[in-house]
Design a protein around this motif. Sequence first.
Motif, mmCIF file in Angstrom:
data_model
loop_
_atom_site.group_PDB
_atom_site.id
_atom_site.type_symbol
_atom_site.label_atom_id
_atom_site.label_comp_id
_atom_site.label_asym_id
_atom_site.label_seq_id
_atom_site.Cartn_x
_atom_site.Cartn_y
_atom_site.Cartn_z
ATOM 1 N N LEU A 86 2.473 2.637 6.975
ATOM 2 C CA LEU A 86 3.628 2.676 6.076
ATOM 3 C C LEU A 86 4.942 2.365 6.791
ATOM 4 C CD1 LEU A 86 3.950 3.028 3.083
ATOM 5 C CD2 LEU A 86 4.165 5.491 3.426
ATOM 6 N N SER A 87 5.107 2.820 8.023
ATOM 7 C CA SER A 87 6.330 2.504 8.782
ATOM 8 C C SER A 87 6.472 1.007 8.969
ATOM 9 C CB SER A 87 6.297 3.171 10.161
ATOM 10 O OG SER A 87 6.311 4.557 10.045
ATOM 11 N N PHE A 88 5.381 0.347 9.353
ATOM 12 C CA PHE A 88 5.399 -1.104 9.537
ATOM 13 C C PHE A 88 5.675 -1.799 8.205
ATOM 14 C CE2 PHE A 88 2.702 0.425 13.020
ATOM 15 C CZ PHE A 88 3.206 -0.285 14.100
ATOM 16 N N HIS A 89 5.025 -1.343 7.163
ATOM 17 C CA HIS A 89 5.172 -1.925 5.824
ATOM 18 C C HIS A 89 6.635 -1.866 5.367
ATOM 19 C CE1 HIS A 89 4.117 -2.931 1.690
ATOM 20 N NE2 HIS A 89 4.702 -1.820 1.279
ATOM 21 N N MET A 138 -0.374 -0.336 -0.333
ATOM 22 C CA MET A 138 -0.439 -1.517 0.535
ATOM 23 C C MET A 138 -1.737 -2.256 0.217
ATOM 24 S SD MET A 138 0.915 0.406 3.973
ATOM 25 C CE MET A 138 0.091 1.935 3.529
ATOM 26 N N SER A 139 -1.615 -3.392 -0.415
ATOM 27 C CA SER A 139 -2.775 -4.084 -0.995
ATOM 28 C C SER A 139 -3.782 -4.612 0.015
ATOM 29 C CB SER A 139 -2.301 -5.231 -1.890
ATOM 30 O OG SER A 139 -1.588 -6.185 -1.119
ATOM 31 N N ASN A 140 -3.413 -4.730 1.278
ATOM 32 C CA ASN A 140 -4.324 -5.300 2.283
ATOM 33 C C ASN A 140 -5.147 -4.248 3.027
ATOM 34 O OD1 ASN A 140 -3.614 -7.939 1.724
ATOM 35 N ND2 ASN A 140 -1.853 -7.852 3.095
ATOM 36 N N VAL A 160 1.423 9.699 3.219
ATOM 37 C CA VAL A 160 2.681 10.189 3.782
ATOM 38 C C VAL A 160 2.955 9.378 5.040
ATOM 39 C CG1 VAL A 160 3.847 12.172 4.820
ATOM 40 C CG2 VAL A 160 2.277 12.514 2.900
ATOM 41 N N GLU A 161 4.185 8.888 5.151
ATOM 42 C CA GLU A 161 4.539 8.084 6.312
ATOM 43 C C GLU A 161 4.434 8.895 7.592
ATOM 44 O OE1 GLU A 161 8.122 5.146 7.894
ATOM 45 O OE2 GLU A 161 8.482 6.447 6.174
ATOM 46 N N ASN A 162 3.778 8.295 8.581
ATOM 47 C CA ASN A 162 3.667 8.873 9.909
ATOM 48 C C ASN A 162 4.242 7.832 10.876
ATOM 49 O OD1 ASN A 162 2.886 9.665 12.482
ATOM 50 N ND2 ASN A 162 0.889 10.400 11.821
#
Length: 171
Positions: free
Chosen positions: A96-99, A122-124, A65-67
């Motif tokens: 997730l926000s950065f992604h 996010m694969s990394n 979940v995006e935080n």
Amino acid sequence: NIECDGCGAEMNPISKIQNTKGDVGIVTGLCSKCGYIKRIRNLSPEAYNNHFSNKWLVRRDEEVVENTYVYSRLKPYIKQTGLVLDVGCGLGGSLLSFHKLGYDVYGVEPSKHRSEKGKKIMSNIETGTAEDYLSSTSKKFDVVYFFDVLQYVENPFYVLEMAINQLSSDG
């Protein structure tokens, strides 16, 4: 080591973590002379790795979940693109926000089940310790952050030094 690193006085225990059998694990101490706080009893690196890799929050059935908290706090100080590393990223919710905004995101998390969930989005994201990841990566990051992590590493000053060495020249 129950000796204060600041003044050499004996540290007094102020908190301890015990398992359900009553066995004492981590103990934190306070120097009554100068107020310095440090861990005076620690688990072995093997016990830490086993716990965080195989047992940490395993029974939770969570989704990524995006935080936005970390991004919103860092936004005024960072470029609009770049490489971002979250040390102790958990499921990757803070990444997730950065992604979503196009940053090249990386994460390291000792918990296998949590890092594997995040890696699906996010694969990394990798499974491992902060120390192992920071000592083996050749990447230079524009942002490196720790959120609710440093109290779990054996030597936080060393880990911070390692992270600083992985920052880009304007990171």
